[in-house]
Design a protein around this motif. Structure first.
Motif, mmCIF file in Angstrom:
data_model
loop_
_atom_site.group_PDB
_atom_site.id
_atom_site.type_symbol
_atom_site.label_atom_id
_atom_site.label_comp_id
_atom_site.label_asym_id
_atom_site.label_seq_id
_atom_site.Cartn_x
_atom_site.Cartn_y
_atom_site.Cartn_z
ATOM 1 N N LYS A 28 0.293 34.084 36.695
ATOM 2 C CA LYS A 28 -1.272 34.435 36.336
ATOM 3 C C LYS A 28 -0.475 33.974 34.602
ATOM 4 C CE LYS A 28 -2.621 38.176 39.545
ATOM 5 N NZ LYS A 28 -2.569 39.885 40.019
ATOM 6 N N ASN A 29 0.577 34.276 34.640
ATOM 7 C CA ASN A 29 1.357 33.909 33.347
ATOM 8 C C ASN A 29 0.802 32.352 33.330
ATOM 9 O OD1 ASN A 29 1.549 36.825 33.056
ATOM 10 N ND2 ASN A 29 3.628 36.739 33.312
ATOM 11 N N LEU A 30 1.057 31.687 33.673
ATOM 12 C CA LEU A 30 1.211 30.656 32.795
ATOM 13 C C LEU A 30 0.249 29.458 32.162
ATOM 14 C CD1 LEU A 30 1.934 28.531 35.984
ATOM 15 C CD2 LEU A 30 3.590 29.154 34.733
ATOM 16 N N LEU A 31 -0.987 30.086 32.293
ATOM 17 C CA LEU A 31 -2.632 29.035 31.331
ATOM 18 C C LEU A 31 -2.136 30.182 30.475
ATOM 19 C CD1 LEU A 31 -4.933 28.741 33.639
ATOM 20 C CD2 LEU A 31 -4.092 26.981 32.536
ATOM 21 N N SER A 32 -1.072 31.122 29.808
ATOM 22 C CA SER A 32 -1.930 31.963 29.024
ATOM 23 C C SER A 32 -0.623 31.277 28.108
ATOM 24 C CB SER A 32 -1.921 33.515 29.181
ATOM 25 O OG SER A 32 -0.479 33.526 29.773
ATOM 26 N N ILE A 33 0.211 31.422 28.878
ATOM 27 C CA ILE A 33 1.657 31.153 27.416
ATOM 28 C C ILE A 33 1.627 29.915 27.354
ATOM 29 C CG2 ILE A 33 3.056 32.830 29.422
ATOM 30 C CD1 ILE A 33 4.572 30.761 30.142
ATOM 31 N N VAL A 34 0.757 28.784 27.652
ATOM 32 C CA VAL A 34 0.190 26.974 27.391
ATOM 33 C C VAL A 34 -0.282 27.485 26.136
ATOM 34 C CG1 VAL A 34 -0.813 25.335 27.284
ATOM 35 C CG2 VAL A 34 0.246 26.412 29.584
ATOM 36 N N GLU A 60 -4.915 26.985 22.368
ATOM 37 C CA GLU A 60 -5.492 26.541 20.456
ATOM 38 C C GLU A 60 -6.316 25.149 21.032
ATOM 39 O OE1 GLU A 60 -2.812 26.900 21.770
ATOM 40 O OE2 GLU A 60 -2.021 28.444 20.429
ATOM 41 N N ASN A 61 -6.169 24.195 22.023
ATOM 42 C CA ASN A 61 -6.057 22.840 22.216
ATOM 43 C C ASN A 61 -7.580 23.353 23.317
ATOM 44 O OD1 ASN A 61 -7.253 20.138 23.132
ATOM 45 N ND2 ASN A 61 -6.031 20.370 20.798
ATOM 46 N N PRO A 62 -8.938 22.739 23.844
ATOM 47 C CA PRO A 62 -8.922 22.682 24.433
ATOM 48 C C PRO A 62 -8.369 21.571 25.704
ATOM 49 C CG PRO A 62 -10.691 22.934 22.716
ATOM 50 C CD PRO A 62 -9.758 22.428 21.888
ATOM 51 N N VAL A 63 -8.781 20.164 25.814
ATOM 52 C CA VAL A 63 -8.439 19.209 26.262
ATOM 53 C C VAL A 63 -7.216 19.331 26.464
ATOM 54 C CG1 VAL A 63 -8.180 16.496 25.914
ATOM 55 C CG2 VAL A 63 -9.817 17.719 24.725
ATOM 56 N N LEU A 64 -5.637 19.906 25.664
ATOM 57 C CA LEU A 64 -4.350 20.413 26.203
ATOM 58 C C LEU A 64 -4.886 21.420 27.668
ATOM 59 C CD1 LEU A 64 -2.176 20.420 23.280
ATOM 60 C CD2 LEU A 64 -2.666 18.380 24.266
ATOM 61 N N MET A 65 -6.038 22.534 27.211
ATOM 62 C CA MET A 65 -5.543 22.916 28.162
ATOM 63 C C MET A 65 -5.976 23.392 29.781
ATOM 64 S SD MET A 65 -5.433 26.299 29.467
ATOM 65 C CE MET A 65 -4.822 27.837 28.280
ATOM 66 N N ALA A 66 -7.119 22.219 28.979
ATOM 67 C CA ALA A 66 -7.878 21.265 30.770
ATOM 68 C C ALA A 66 -6.946 20.628 31.703
ATOM 69 C CB ALA A 66 -8.589 20.765 30.331
ATOM 70 N N ALA A 67 -6.170 19.488 30.644
ATOM 71 C CA ALA A 67 -4.868 18.784 31.206
ATOM 72 C C ALA A 67 -3.817 20.011 32.309
ATOM 73 C CB ALA A 67 -4.368 18.458 30.174
ATOM 74 N N ALA A 68 -3.327 20.875 31.239
ATOM 75 C CA ALA A 68 -2.457 21.864 31.631
ATOM 76 C C ALA A 68 -3.292 22.646 33.289
ATOM 77 C CB ALA A 68 -2.088 23.492 31.012
ATOM 78 N N LYS A 69 -4.533 22.813 33.196
ATOM 79 C CA LYS A 69 -5.133 23.877 34.423
ATOM 80 C C LYS A 69 -5.371 22.202 35.856
ATOM 81 C CE LYS A 69 -8.299 27.053 31.935
ATOM 82 N NZ LYS A 69 -9.679 27.264 31.710
ATOM 83 N N GLN A 70 -5.302 21.320 35.269
ATOM 84 C CA GLN A 70 -5.053 20.101 36.355
ATOM 85 C C GLN A 70 -4.437 20.386 37.048
ATOM 86 O OE1 GLN A 70 -7.702 18.552 36.902
ATOM 87 N NE2 GLN A 70 -6.354 17.125 38.097
ATOM 88 N N LYS A 89 -4.093 14.749 44.028
ATOM 89 C CA LYS A 89 -5.215 15.037 42.576
ATOM 90 C C LYS A 89 -5.015 13.665 41.528
ATOM 91 C CE LYS A 89 -6.367 20.357 43.228
ATOM 92 N NZ LYS A 89 -6.560 21.338 41.865
ATOM 93 N N GLU A 90 -6.204 13.866 41.122
ATOM 94 C CA GLU A 90 -6.426 12.705 39.901
ATOM 95 C C GLU A 90 -5.636 13.347 39.322
ATOM 96 O OE1 GLU A 90 -9.344 10.241 39.038
ATOM 97 O OE2 GLU A 90 -10.291 12.059 39.290
ATOM 98 N N THR A 91 -4.640 12.616 38.660
ATOM 99 C CA THR A 91 -3.303 12.203 37.506
ATOM 100 C C THR A 91 -4.192 13.489 36.203
ATOM 101 O OG1 THR A 91 -2.935 10.397 37.217
ATOM 102 C CG2 THR A 91 -0.915 11.609 38.285
ATOM 103 N N VAL A 92 -3.500 13.698 35.506
ATOM 104 C CA VAL A 92 -4.038 13.799 34.354
ATOM 105 C C VAL A 92 -4.294 12.501 33.193
ATOM 106 C CG1 VAL A 92 -3.418 15.209 31.078
ATOM 107 C CG2 VAL A 92 -2.518 16.555 33.596
#
Length: 421
Positions: free
Chosen positions: A115-121, A124-134, A198-201
């Motif tokens: 639960k915490n992993l995405l929040s600590i990323v 600030e940047n939607p693209v980086l957040m999308a990459a992290a979610k991937q 899954k496809e890589t980042v």
């Protein structure tokens, strides 16, 4: 008795600048140079177990002392006094071991971490957040944070702690972030299109975004690491990031090199795999406040487990199908990355050298080389090496009291080895 992996080598310690925590850390390999005499080159079960008080540990939460008594041979082989309890996997239960079952004792800890992993990323940047979610959403095993939690709880019982500290929990999150960042960069270097089905980042967002996403996660994890305000752990984990780069450089500089020796392979494997695992387990022990002997034992456990895990992966690259691997069998060999099975096979089959040094320019030569590795005993000797490191990892747990956490740490060693049993 010297480990089977140390042959005809002169070990030279260049500096005695051990980190402040004193338990021989992941920087150990950086402070050892291996000199080849021929080339002259430097190279849940319930938690009701009552923890017994151990001589090697103390109950107050304190700092580890400067400590190093290991010989250079022991540092590479992970040897501790006394014969290791040999694992006989054939006598173990034939029922399959699953990771969720192994990690059941820390299932709640892992659920909170997810639960915490995405929040600590950070968002600030939607693209980086999308990459992290991937990549976070790609169904990783969370092996490294699980080891943090297991060692944390096993050593916390020794130290008299009733629960994990916030530092334990943050360490597990930092470790998973560092591991994830390394995977993003590895996929770029290896030009891999798929990761965990899954496809890589870099396949989705391009190489530039993938590299920046990995860099960002390394930087973010470093920021959280600094905020732990523990100089021992900061030095320990910072060394891991350096080790990643050292491992990649070592690998890139030795492609198709048939003179690479087993000790060089083990050092590279330490940099790429075992460094992070050993830092994870040792860092957890440090935050529990156990003494330097226990910290060192947890470091050695992580190192030997990590080396065993890498050797097992390298064996599977030859023994599993492309469908099981998610990539062509023998892909490391095809790229010129010579792993333990190949190194052992080269000792017996001179024709394998010719095929490798030609970089498999002739049609069918790669398939022939794979068959030579299989028929020469290289697979079996690599299996023995993985088991040897697994035996040492089990022995490294002897300072822990009986508990469901120690049991899970032992079972994880067996789970790893059963992948090639």
């Amino acid at each position: 008795m010297m480990s089977m992996t140390c042959h005809n080598l002169e070990f030279v310690r260049t500096r005695l600048d051990f980190v402040a925590c004193g338990c021989f850390s992941s920087s150990s390999f950086d402070r050892l140079h291996v000199k080849d005499s021929k080339k002259g080159l430097l190279r849940s079960v319930h938690r009701g177990y009552k923890a017994r008080k151990l001589q090697c540990c103390r109950r107050d939460v304190g700092r580890c002392r400067v400590f190093s008594t290991k010989t250079p041979e022991a540092l590479l082989g992970g040897v501790v006094p006394g014969p290791p309890p040999a694992l006989d996997l054939k006598r173990e239960s034939t029922s399959p071991i699953s990771l969720p079952h192994l990690f059941e004792a820390v299932a709640d800890d892992l659920q909170t971490l997810n639960k915490n992993l995405l929040s600590i990323v950070g968002a600030e940047n939607p693209v980086l957040m999308a990459a992290a979610k991937q990549i976070f959403g790609a169904g990783g095993k969370r092996m490294r944070p699980a080891l943090v939690f297991l060692v944390s709880r096993a050593t916390a019982e020794i130290a008299g702690l009733k629960d994990l500290t916030k530092e334990h929990k943050r360490l597990a999150e930092i470790i998973e972030m560092i591991h994830t960042a390394s995977l993003i960069h590895d996929d770029v270097l290896d030009e891999s299109d798929m990761r965990r089905g899954k496809e890589t980042v870099h396949q989705l967002y391009g190489t530039r975004v993938a590299v920046l996403a990995g860099d960002f996660m390394f930087a973010q994890s470093s920021w959280y690491l600094a905020n732990l305000e523990n100089i021992e752990v900061i030095k320990l984990i910072s060394q891991v990031i350096k080790d990643f780069a050292s491992g990649e450089i070592k690998q890139a500089s030795s492609l198709f090199d048939c003179d690479v020796e087993l000790d060089e392979y083990l050092i590279k494997s330490y940099y790429k795999t075992a460094s992070l695992i050993s830092a994870s387990t040792k860092g957890a022990a440090i935050f529990s406040g156990v003494d330097s002997d226990a910290c060192e034992s947890m470091y050695q456990y992580g190192k030997n487990l990590g080396l065993s895990f890498q050797v097992v992966d390298d064996v599977l690259d030859f023994t599993q199908s492309a469908e099981q691997l998610g990539k062509p069998a023998g892909s490391d060999l095809a790229k010129g990355n010579l792993t333990a099975p190949v190194i052992f096979a080269l000792e017996k089959e001179s024709k394998l050298r010719d095929m490798i040094e030609s970089e498999f320019c002739e049609a069918g030569s790669l398939e022939e080389a794979i068959n030579v590795v299989k028929s020469s005993g290289g697979i079996e000797r690599a299996q023995e090496l993985a088991k040897e490191k697994g035996d040492l990892a089990i022995q490294n747990l002897q300072c822990l009291p009986s508990s469901p956490y120690r049991l899970a740490l032992e079972e994880f060693v067996k789970y790893n080895l059963k992948r090639i049993a």
